[in-house]
Structures are given as structure tokens and as C-alpha cells.
Enzyme design. Structure first.
Site, PDB file in Angstrom:
ATOM      1  N   LYS A 148     -10.545   2.618  -1.234  1.00  0.00           N
ATOM      2  CA  LYS A 148     -10.603   1.922   0.069  1.00  0.00           C
ATOM      3  C   LYS A 148     -11.899   2.248   0.812  1.00  0.00           C
ATOM      4  CE  LYS A 148      -7.492   1.492   4.124  1.00  0.00           C
ATOM      5  NZ  LYS A 148      -6.082   1.789   4.513  1.00  0.00           N
TER       6      LYS A 148
ATOM      7  N   GLU B 200       0.827  -1.211   0.000  1.00  0.00           N
ATOM      8  CA  GLU B 200       0.000   0.000   0.000  1.00  0.00           C
ATOM      9  C   GLU B 200       0.865   1.266   0.000  1.00  0.00           C
ATOM     10  OE1 GLU B 200      -2.070   0.539   3.685  1.00  0.00           O
ATOM     11  OE2 GLU B 200      -3.668   1.760   2.816  1.00  0.00           O
TER      12      GLU B 200
ATOM     13  N   CYS C  93      -5.563  -2.639   2.712  1.00  0.00           N
ATOM     14  CA  CYS C  93      -5.188  -2.626   4.127  1.00  0.00           C
ATOM     15  C   CYS C  93      -6.378  -2.845   5.053  1.00  0.00           C
ATOM     16  CB  CYS C  93      -4.428  -1.338   4.454  1.00  0.00           C
ATOM     17  SG  CYS C  93      -3.458  -1.480   5.997  1.00  0.00           S
TER      18      CYS C  93
END
Lengths: 291, 291
Positions: B116, B43, B153
């Protein structure tokens, strides 16, 4: 500080129903002697795992929830030992049959009924022949020692059920189980570690302790046989295994958690703060299209 | 038979942006030399993990998706090596900023954008200061080597996202990551195994391979420092770790799967056959009441 001790147990079942129940009660007593507040006995412990075969005779093993003698006997034991007891049983309900569980509080009161939501089907595990998929939805119960959720065996493979119970406030999850080797024509898979990892994932993703109790022993059916792999365990809220039994020996293990401390760490980790329910619509379907 | 090789990678980032990109490209080349068809880079690999601090200056690190020079450079590399490359980047979009990912196919074509969905916030991980929660929903892409889903993540902690991608047809899941020690005032938790177990659970519950790439190295912020724990890995479809890196060394690891065989075993195991979407309504909310 709210210290609660959870117990997993396992034993081999025979066609002597009274002996099976007596063994279960012995293990509950042994767990209570170790300080357990909640004791999990394995799935359908009154009998061998009759779902190996599709046999009409086996429907006679079922009994109604109301006035169920097994539940009454276990409730009496729960009261005498001051332990919470989830009791798995084969339920007859009108013309339907369910793979069910009665939740018994530590005062012996029966708090309610859960009917297994996810029903497996495959060589050795012919559950769709016997059980209607449960119509209760997922349940949690406020007991003397905390708020607990119970799934039954195959339910343990579905993150949705664990999450639903956690969202309803479950402080620990319990999965009574009957799983072992895959008889032919299945590929000869040993699913023991797969089975554990999926439940360890539920514990870690929901930040709750989790208990699984699975039977042991070799049981012969008409079409083949299953060696149940036991390996009952207690996992902590990060999914770590903190107590476990082996593949072949009967027994009980316990682990103690401060459920207030777990709740604080759960909130601090932020997993429930950051969910995005508006993005989860596709989980309401089978094909991943938004609903 | 459809054999596909997946690669995890990891390295330490500095404030030399060109060096970070060069290192990422070196690792992609090394993975391709090992036969990788899909290479996951960690990431936000262009920079140190700037979210340690809440600093207005760091918004200048973002760039738009369209015409993004990092994505163009990685797309050129993907084409030259014939590898699929998920590319994590800090996106500026109008007045908003997202923690985003461009999916690059093995012909260098940019297939689309994912933003995300789940944004963490806590000591050392001040992401809510920078990133608007993603508005794309979960995505999967049909690439030259299979249909793949990517979470970023913190997404890796949420079973709902993994399930959504699996329902959309993901044959493998990828999670670029930046996670390490918890700086004060957090309790000094080592979340490495917790982090792994939750993703192993996603792999096992959805019967898909899964790749996680996490940075290594110690990075100092204004308020403290984080030691990123690497431990990038590839898990198989029962959640077993089949390839892994350690906590401190840069590198790449690969694992090969026959995605047709995995699909057959997935269908045979029955996890998608037996879901009960009508019981999952409470997942559409935060408090567990049916919706």
C-alpha cells in the site's frame, strides 16, 4: 468564514454572434442577482460549436487575446457586477489557433490567459483540425473571491489537470464545455452521466467545489448534428451535485461554499498529506514505464 | 469477445481468525458459483481492523510474504475454483511492516506483492503507526483472465495510482477496503458516497471496470468504535455502478464485462491519446511548482 457563491449557466447558441453575447450577459446578470461571485459561461459561446466540421472558413472566427473585443465587453460587465468571469474564446495567436480562456477578475482586470491543453478529435468534435494543444500549462488565478483554476471542456476528462490546479492552490475548479450526442459513425453514446462522474471524481479527489457549464440546443453541421445536453452543475468538495440544470432549458444555478471551512476539511481528510510523488513518475509518459 | 466476471464481497470480521478466513473462503466459493473469474475480498480480512488503536501488541499479527500460510491457503482455493484472488494481508518484512497484497492467479501461482502506497492517519484509522508507506510502486499483473491492478483502501482516493495502473495496462482495478464512520474527534462524516464517487471517477477517467470490497459490522477499539459501511460495488468503465451490496449484509455481487469491447471503446474515446505528459510535471511534487 469566507462565503463564496459559484454559478453555472447554459444556453443555446446561433450564428447571430451579438445575440449570443447578449444572452451570455443576461445570464451573468441573472446569476449576479442571485448573489453569484463567480459566473461560468459555457465554452466558445460566441458561435455555434463550429468544430462539428473541418471547414477552413471557420478559422476566420478567431481573434487575438490582446485587444479582444469580447473579452473587453465581458470585463466591463464583470466590473459593473463585481463578479469573476472566466471567458472562453477562439484565439488567433501568430499563425496558431487555440481554444482559450481569459480570466477576468471582479474589478474587470484581465488576469491572464489559459490555452486548452487536451484537444479532442472524433465524429462531431473535430478540434484537432482547429486548435494547437495549449502551451500555457495549467493555471490558477488569485481573484477577489478566491484562487480559481479553469480547464476547458475535454480537459475535464483528465485527472492530471484537475490535480495540477489543486496543487497550485485552486479553491474551486471551472470547466466551460460544449458536449452532446455523438454523431455517426460514433456509437450512439449518451455520455452525460460519464461526463459528470469524471468531474465529480475530480471534485472529490481534490476536495474542491467544481462548476461545469455546457451549452444546450441542437446544432446542424455539414456532416451531421449534435444535441448538446446542457446538464450544467455545481459539485461540492465530496463530488456531490448541489445544483444543476436540465438537458434543454437555459438558465443559471448557484451554490454557496465557505471556502475556509472547505480548506479545513480538505487538510483534515489528508489527501494532500499522503500523496507519494516519487511513485508518480509513469504519469510523465504515455506507456506506464517509470520516468 | 473476452467475457470476464468480476466479484465484490463483504463480511464482518471478529477476533476468531480461522472463522474470518473460513467466511472469506465461503464468499469466494459463492462468487465462483455465480461465475466469477476474479473475486475481491476486503482489506485485512484475517482480523478486525486493528488500526483503530495504536497498540504495540498488534504488530504480532503480521507475517512475512514468503511462506505465508494465509496466502498458501487462498492460493489453494484459487486453483481449485479457477479464480484470480487478490489477497490482502499484514506483512512483516525485516524490521518493517506493510499493508500488503499478494496477487494469486487462477492456477494458484502467486504472481507478486504490492505494498500500500498511501497510508492514512486520523481518528479511528491509525495506519501510520503500523505501516511503512509501500516501496513497491503500483503494480499490474497478467493473469489468466486479464491484466489487473490493485490498490489498497486509502490508495483508492488518489487519481495518480489509478492512472499509473491504467497506463501499465490494467484492464480492471481492484480496491480491498476497510472504511466506515469517523470516530470522535473527527466530525461525524458519512463518507460512503464521497468514497464511491472518487472511485467511480477513476473508472470513468481511465475507462476501466473497478471493484471495491469493504467490510461491514461494528468494531470496538479502545478509543471508540467504527461502523464499517460495506457498500461494496462493481463499477463499469464509465463509472456507473452496475452491482452493489448494502451497508449491513454480507454477500457477493458480480458483473460481467467484455474486456475486448471495453478496450475498443477506451481507444475510441481518446482519453489516453490526448494526455499531455509534458504538462504534468507538478504532480511530481507536493506544492504545484513544475518539476
Amino acid at each position: 468564514m469566507r462565503s463564496v457563491t459559484l454559478a453555472a449557466s447554459q444556453f443555446a447558441c446561433s450564428w447571430d454572434r451579438k445575440a449570443n453575447i447578449a444572452k451570455a450577459k443576461d445570464l451573468v446578470r441573472a446569476a449576479a442577482a442571485k448573489g453569484a461571485n463567480v459566473v461560468l459561461v459555457q465554452e466558445l459561446f460566441e458561435t455555434p460549436y463550429f468544430c462539428q466540421d473541418q471547414l477552413a472558413d471557420h478559422f476566420a472566427l478567431a481573434a487575438p487575446f490582446e485587444g479582444n473585443p469580447l473579452i473587453a465587453e465581458m470585463a466591463e460587465l464583470a466590473k459593473s457586477l463585481n463578479v469573476v468571469l472566466p471567458v472562453s474564446f477562439f484565439e488567433q495567436a501568430g499563425r496558431a489557433h487555440f481554444n482559450s480562456l481569459a480570466m477576468v477578475d471582479a474589478d474587470g482586470k484581465v488576469l491572464g490567459l489559459y490555452r486548452k491543453s487536451h484537444i479532442p478529435d472524433g465524429p462531431g468534435y473535430q478540434e484537432k483540425f482547429y486548435f494547437t494543444p495549449g502551451d500555457t500549462g495549467f493555471k490558477v488565478w488569485k481573484t477577489r473571491f478566491g484562487t480559481f483554476g479553469v480547464g476547458i471542456c475535454w480537459d475535464q476528462w483528465f485527472p492530471e489537470g484537475a490535480r495540477a490546479m489543486a496543487l497550485m492552490g485552486a479553491e474551486a475548479l471551472f470547466y466551460p464545455t460544449a458536449i452532446g450526442t455523438e454523431p455517426p459513425p460514433s456509437p450512439p453514446v449518451d455520455s452525460r452521466d460519464h461526463w459528470r462522474r469524471v468531474m465529480q471524481g475530480h471534485a472529490g479527489a481534490n476536495y474542491v467545489p467544481l462548476v461545469a457549464s455546457n451549452r444546450i440546443g441542437k446544432e446542424k453541421g455539414q456532416a451531421g448534428e449534435i444535441t448538446f445536453y446542457g446538464s450544467s452543475f455545481v459539485a461540492g468538495p465530496t463530488g456531490e451535485i448541489v445544483a444543476e440544470l436540465d438537458r434543454t432549458n437555459e438558465g443559471v444555478v448557484t451554490a454557496t461554499f465557505d471556502l475556509d471551512e472547505v480548506a479545513k476539511m480538505r487538510a483534515s481528510w489528508g489527501l494532500f498529506r499522503d500523496r507519494r510523488p516519487e511513485l508518480y513518475g509513469s504519469l510523465r509518459g504515455h506507456d506506464g514505464s517509470p520516468r
